[in-house]
Enzyme design. Structure first.
Site, PDB file in Angstrom:
ATOM      1  N   LYS A 182     -24.936  10.645 -47.822  1.00  0.00           N
ATOM      2  CA  LYS A 182     -25.149  11.083 -46.573  1.00  0.00           C
ATOM      3  C   LYS A 182     -24.296  10.377 -45.641  1.00  0.00           C
ATOM      4  CE  LYS A 182     -28.764   7.508 -45.669  1.00  0.00           C
ATOM      5  NZ  LYS A 182     -30.448   7.222 -45.978  1.00  0.00           N
ATOM      6  N   ARG A 209     -42.014   7.589 -40.085  1.00  0.00           N
ATOM      7  CA  ARG A 209     -41.000   8.247 -39.897  1.00  0.00           C
ATOM      8  C   ARG A 209     -40.735   9.763 -40.262  1.00  0.00           C
ATOM      9  NH1 ARG A 209     -34.939   5.773 -41.988  1.00  0.00           N
ATOM     10  NH2 ARG A 209     -35.770   7.155 -43.946  1.00  0.00           N
ATOM     11  N   TYR A 241      -9.743  -8.710 -22.436  1.00  0.00           N
ATOM     12  CA  TYR A 241     -10.547  -8.359 -21.403  1.00  0.00           C
ATOM     13  C   TYR A 241     -11.463  -9.477 -20.809  1.00  0.00           C
ATOM     14  CZ  TYR A 241      -9.134  -3.391 -21.658  1.00  0.00           C
ATOM     15  OH  TYR A 241      -8.384  -2.313 -21.809  1.00  0.00           O
ATOM     16  N   MET A 269     -10.692  -1.482 -27.375  1.00  0.00           N
ATOM     17  CA  MET A 269     -10.912  -0.038 -27.963  1.00  0.00           C
ATOM     18  C   MET A 269     -10.009  -0.055 -29.378  1.00  0.00           C
ATOM     19  SD  MET A 269     -10.915   3.874 -26.645  1.00  0.00           S
ATOM     20  CE  MET A 269     -12.138   3.469 -25.485  1.00  0.00           C
TER      21      MET A 269
HETATM   22  C1  LIG Z   1     -30.651   6.556 -46.772  1.00  0.00           C
HETATM   23  C2  LIG Z   1     -31.814   6.641 -47.751  1.00  0.00           C
HETATM   24  C3  LIG Z   1     -31.749   6.405 -49.108  1.00  0.00           C
HETATM   25  C4  LIG Z   1     -30.614   5.208 -49.633  1.00  0.00           C
HETATM   26  O1  LIG Z   1     -31.047   3.999 -49.265  1.00  0.00           O
HETATM   27  P1  LIG Z   1     -30.271   2.711 -49.544  1.00  0.00           P
HETATM   28  O2  LIG Z   1     -30.728   1.418 -48.938  1.00  0.00           O
HETATM   29  O3  LIG Z   1     -28.723   2.689 -48.810  1.00  0.00           O
HETATM   30  O4  LIG Z   1     -29.938   2.655 -50.993  1.00  0.00           O
HETATM   31  C5  LIG Z   1     -32.647   6.376 -50.095  1.00  0.00           C
HETATM   32  N1  LIG Z   1     -33.850   7.125 -49.400  1.00  0.00           N
HETATM   33  C6  LIG Z   1     -34.009   7.715 -48.316  1.00  0.00           C
HETATM   34  C7  LIG Z   1     -35.120   8.455 -47.797  1.00  0.00           C
HETATM   35  C8  LIG Z   1     -32.890   7.321 -47.368  1.00  0.00           C
HETATM   36  O5  LIG Z   1     -32.841   7.883 -46.025  1.00  0.00           O
END
Ligand SMILES: *Cc1c(COP(=O)(O)O)cnc(C)c1O
Length: 363
Positions: A42, A136, A258, A306
């Protein structure tokens, strides 16, 4: 523009991605888990390139992939023939047909999702997500009780896996781990004959309690330490290197950057590099991070801008315009930079910018 097609030489900084190390990390995790291990790709493969990572894991034999959004799955589908490609965030209303048409596996996060998939996805694989502590996504306690009371509710659903997600697996002393281990055991008992998927990266490093038929690591593939406080079992994956644009000599009492938050306490030399917070070199690193030159730590001074950052190179006369400073690398990796920015390695990786030249190693 894909990162890999960025014209060489256009960017003065480069991000080196060691894809051989990602593949090696997947093998380490597979050996540790002793059961199949997916690749979580992802957020564009945690910022490193989902296509690149997925293709190489696939070539190595990985056959299960997870993304967060349907759009991410669609862009990877053709590269992963026959592999399971699942979407954590599941289906939005009306998307069922797209999942079916492209052979993408939805994660069903509620009883409503379950009902929708029975109607639209009959026969096609899905993953059922039970919430065991994240609050969640996934079936909550009431929905889970309702499903247990009415097993017919999942008749006609082709469940590839039942999954849950761990809250604090990287914290070995967190009491929630024992609670979740008990909930995992309940899930196993409630779905006899159906495969389970429990562990993220850190969950793999527990002895047995989160073992399942499919682990789902992301961060550890990309070199983040899944066992904070203990030596990192993973290989480093990224290096971020930026050449010095200018070195300027300043008098004592001269402010830098800055708001002049850093003021030289002695006659100093300041090196400016073309990396800033728009490149994921977070502003919260200001006054805290170090780069490396020849293995020596070089302090970041003043606020990160930036597009630029400034380093105190007074003690390093060899540093000149064109000298490469290593902002992330072995010995001061993603986790170390994260600690300096008061965040975690996940945020460092996913914030890495699109302006670097990306050099892929280990192909
Ligand atoms: C992102 C995610 C993972 C991977 O988690 P890591 O801690 O990066 O290994 C696994 N399961 C779900 C549901 C996630 O959202």
């Amino acid at each position: 523009m894909s990162a890999l097609t960025a014209p060489i030489g256009q960017s003065p900084a480069y991000l080196e991605i060691d894809v051989a190390a990602i593949v090696a990390n997947w093998r380490i995790l597979s050996a540790r888990h002793g059961a199949p291990v997916a690749g979580v790709v992802k957020a564009d493969g945690y910022g490193l390139g989902a296509q690149l990572v997925a293709e190489h894991l696939f070539a190595e034999g990985c056959r299960h992939f997870f993304v967060a959004h349907l759009s991410e799955a669609l862009s990877l589908r053709a590269a992963l023939p026959g592999a399971m490609l699942a979407v954590f965030n599941g289906m939005l209303a009306g998307q069922e047909g797209v999942f079916v048409q492209h052979g993408i596996t939805p994660v069903l996060n509620s009883l409503a999702d379950l009902d929708a998939w029975r109607v639209h996805g009959a026969g096609h694989e899905a993953i059922l997500h039970i919430d065991t502590g994240m609050s969640r996504l996934g079936l909550d306690q009431d929905e889970w009780a309702a499903l247990q009371g009415d097993p017919a509710r999942r008749a006609g659903i082709n469940l590839a896996y039942v999954m849950t997600h761990l809250v604090s697996a990287e914290q070995h002393d967190a009491p929630v781990n024992a609670d979740q281990a008990a909930r995992c055991a309940q899930i196993r008992a409630a779905f006899p004959g159906i495969k389970t998927s429990f562990a993220n990266s850190s969950g793999i490093f527990w002895d047995d309690i989160f073992r399942s038929d499919l682990a789902r690591p992301g961060a550890a593939l990309y070199g983040v330490n899944p066992t904070p406080g203990r030596p990192n079992p993973m290989r480093d994956v990224v290096r971020l290197v930026a050449p010095v644009l200018q070195v300027r000599a300043i008098a004592a009492e001269t402010p830098v950057g800055y708001n002049g938050v850093w003021i030289a306490s002695r006659p100093s030399k300041i090196a400016t590099v073309a990396v800033g917070y728009a490149d994921g070199y977070l502003r919260s690193l200001s006054g805290r991070a170090t780069a490396r030159f020849d293995g020596h730590p070089i302090p970041l001074v003043g606020r990160v801008s930036m597009d630029l950052a400034t380093f105190d190179v007074t003690d390093f006369p060899a540093i000149r315009p064109g000298t490469a400073l290593e902002l992330i690398g072995p010995g001061h990796g993603v986790d170390a930079l994260a600690a300096e920015a008061d965040t975690n390695g996940y945020e460092i990786l996913t914030a890495l910018g699109a302006r670097y030249e990306r050099r892929v190693r280990g192909l």
